[in-house]
Design an enzyme around this catalytic site. Structure first.
Site, PDB file in Angstrom:
ATOM      1  N   CYS A  28       0.573  -1.704   0.293  1.00  0.00           N
ATOM      2  CA  CYS A  28      -0.098   0.158  -0.295  1.00  0.00           C
ATOM      3  C   CYS A  28       0.915   1.542  -0.128  1.00  0.00           C
ATOM      4  O   CYS A  28       0.449   2.126  -1.015  1.00  0.00           O
ATOM      5  CB  CYS A  28      -0.535   0.535   0.955  1.00  0.00           C
ATOM      6  SG  CYS A  28      -2.007  -1.081   1.747  1.00  0.00           S
ATOM      7  N   HIS A  84      -1.937   6.678   4.595  1.00  0.00           N
ATOM      8  CA  HIS A  84      -0.985   5.843   4.294  1.00  0.00           C
ATOM      9  C   HIS A  84       0.486   6.558   4.116  1.00  0.00           C
ATOM     10  O   HIS A  84       1.643   5.869   3.810  1.00  0.00           O
ATOM     11  CB  HIS A  84      -1.263   4.572   4.250  1.00  0.00           C
ATOM     12  CG  HIS A  84      -0.528   3.530   4.532  1.00  0.00           C
ATOM     13  ND1 HIS A  84      -0.876   2.282   3.770  1.00  0.00           N
ATOM     14  CD2 HIS A  84      -0.338   3.345   5.498  1.00  0.00           C
ATOM     15  CE1 HIS A  84      -0.131   1.164   4.899  1.00  0.00           C
ATOM     16  NE2 HIS A  84       0.183   2.027   5.693  1.00  0.00           N
ATOM     17  N   ASP A 132      -4.434  -0.196  -5.432  1.00  0.00           N
ATOM     18  CA  ASP A 132      -2.892   0.338  -5.291  1.00  0.00           C
ATOM     19  C   ASP A 132      -1.607  -0.841  -5.318  1.00  0.00           C
ATOM     20  O   ASP A 132      -0.448  -0.647  -5.009  1.00  0.00           O
ATOM     21  CB  ASP A 132      -3.068   0.666  -3.501  1.00  0.00           C
ATOM     22  CG  ASP A 132      -3.425  -0.126  -2.365  1.00  0.00           C
ATOM     23  OD1 ASP A 132      -3.951  -1.356  -3.185  1.00  0.00           O
ATOM     24  OD2 ASP A 132      -3.034  -0.240  -1.272  1.00  0.00           O
ATOM     25  N   ASN A 133      -1.829  -1.595  -5.146  1.00  0.00           N
ATOM     26  CA  ASN A 133      -1.457  -3.086  -5.171  1.00  0.00           C
ATOM     27  C   ASN A 133      -2.343  -4.524  -6.356  1.00  0.00           C
ATOM     28  O   ASN A 133      -3.797  -4.277  -5.435  1.00  0.00           O
ATOM     29  CB  ASN A 133      -0.565  -3.177  -4.316  1.00  0.00           C
ATOM     30  CG  ASN A 133      -1.540  -3.970  -2.576  1.00  0.00           C
ATOM     31  OD1 ASN A 133      -1.147  -2.624  -2.077  1.00  0.00           O
ATOM     32  ND2 ASN A 133      -2.567  -4.343  -2.421  1.00  0.00           N
TER      33      ASN A 133
HETATM   34 CA    CA Z   1      -3.335  -2.225  -0.703  1.00  0.00          CA
END
Ligand code: CA
Length: 470
Positions: free
Chosen positions: A85, A143, A282-283
């Protein structure tokens, strides 16, 4: 002087006066009186490559996100710069490989003394837009730092509604005192299901600022754990036998509903055509944790195999980019910032080179070459490089070479057949890696939110050590 030449000379003089200069916002390349485009970046969390209808999912329905692809461009080879993330977000929001400034690994979970976060020396996408006179807002998961100096309202965003950490309960705003839901800088006791709350805030932001150019960063934490969905969103998926997948489908439905509400707001304000909208995960999916799917790839969140880094990636810009297109050259989340700045006519200082590329000329057909010759990944001990269709990967000290054109699942190692190519790609990666910073902190697995099950890794490929994921 002939009249037409005189006009040409005057036009050139005006163009020159309008030319972007270093460090200053430029007059946008739009017609006189045209309003500068709005920019919305929607980030999904832990969504796998195959979790959208437009990406081939059959058991879940995502009509509103799919509509972005139908009205815009869907990237088949869209990557993020990290398989987890926080580093991905650091790359996306700066347009630079995050390892350049040490943001290589996930920071530890938020605590009273947490100091980790996006270095203050870096300029965010919101900084650029704010300096150019845009209204800027962030909604959702941050984050990128927990301390007040690292939170969104100190990183270029006029407004923020969301949480500073990496995950959050969807139903209890006060689940973690170190990771509150904030409006601006003040904790709030949000009562709505969190995904619905984020959609509500995104729509409100658009309605507040529809008459001026705005940049909205909408980072849903769906479909990241904890796995929590209201019955109303899950109920249509009663036919899904796996309860975790059913919950994930409900969480996804909430996000898709929110994207629909956002698009409705743009339409009601008659600004959809003048709004550039990106959608990305994001991933890749941590399939065992949230029942996401990375088909047809192998690998998961936390790995530099395709399943960890190739993601749903869509752009819609009705006024500028023809719709319904599928784009097959490799692109990366780092491209979002330069593309958005170019659309808005904002220049980037020459002393801060970006790794991303403005994709607009590729999407309008002005340019037919590949935007990137090479893409790179470094995530702790894991390394990868993609050049053309070849991808070199080093994990657990073992090197492999794959031809993604015929082997997207990375099952057939060609390193013994093509040692010269392995040597070239390894050397190119090493040269890139040598120019990067050391990680600013060591990664640790993010703390589980209350109710989030311990992640299982039953599909961990042979030879991969436990604890490599962060
Ligand atoms: Ca993530």
């Amino acid at each position: 002087m002939r009249k037409d030449i005189a006009f040409l000379a005057i036009g050139m003089a005006i163009s020159f006066l309008r030319a972007p200069t270093h460090g200053q916002s430029a007059t946008p390349p739009t017609q006189a009186g045209a309003k500068r485009p709005n920019v919305i970046v929607i980030v999904a969390d832990d969504m796998g490559y195959a979790d959208l209808g437009c990406q081939g999912a059959k058991d879940v329905r995502t009509p509103h996100i799919d509509s972005l692809a139908a009205n815009g461009v869907r990237f088949t080879d869209g990557y993020v710069s990290c398989p987890v993330c926080s580093p991905t977000r650091a790359g996306l929001i700066t347009g630079r490989y995050q390892q350049r400034f040490g943001h290589e690994l996930n920071p530890p979970p938020p605590g009273q003394a947490s100091t980790e976060g996006l270095p203050l020396t870096e300029k965010t996408m919101a900084d650029y837009f704010k300096q150019a006179g845009y209204v800027t807002g962030a909604v959702g998961k941050w984050h990128l730092g927990y301390q007040p100096a690292m939170r969104p309202t100190r990183r270029g965003f006029d407004e923020f509604f969301g949480f500073p950490g990496g995950s959050h309960s969807y139903v209890d705003a006060r689940a973690d005192a170190n990771n509150p839901i904030l409006r601006g800088t003040e904790p709030v006791n949000e009562k709505e299901y969190l995904t619905d709350a984020f959609s509500r805030e995104a729509v409100a932001f658009v309605n507040r600022h529809a008459d001026k150019p705005f940049f909205l960063y909408l980072a849903y934490n769906a479909i990241h754990g904890p796995m929590q969905s209201p019955e109303s969103y899950k109920e249509p998926y009663a036919a899904i036998a796996d309860p975790k997948r059913q919950t994930m489908a409900g969480m996804l439905a909430a996000m898709d509903t929110g994207v629909g509400q956002l698009l409705d707001a743009l339409r009601q304000r008659n600004i959809e055509d003048n709004t550039l909208i990106f959608f990305i995960s994001d991933n890749g999916g941590p399939t065992a944790v949230n029942a996401s799917r990375n088909h047809p790839f192998s690998g998961f969140k936390g790995q530099v195999l395709e399943g960890g880094i190739r993601v749903p990636f869509i752009v819609q810009f009705k006024g500028r980019i023809p719709g319904g297109k599928v784009y097959r050259q490799p692109v990366i989340a780092l491209d979002i910032l330069p593309t958005a700045l170019a659309a808005a006519g904002i220049s980037v200082p020459a002393d801060r080179p970006l790794d991303g590329v403005n994709l607009l000329p590729y999407l309008t057909g002005e340019k037919n070459t590949a935007p990137h010759e090479t893409l790179y990944w470094r995530f702790g001990p894991q390394a990868a490089i993609r050049r053309g269709n070849y991808k070199w990967v080093r994990r657990d000290g073992e090197e492999k070479l794959f031809d993604l054109a015929v082997d997207p699942a990375e099952q057939h190692d060609l390193s013994a057949d093509k040692p010269q190519l392995v040597k070239e790609l390894r050397a190119a990666w090493q040269e890139w890696s040598a120019g990067l910073a050391e990680p600013l902190w060591q990664g640790r697995r993010a703390r589980r939110a209350p109710g989030e099950p311990r992640p299982a890794v039953p599909n961990r490929p042979a030879g991969q050590r436990r604890g490599q994921r962060t």
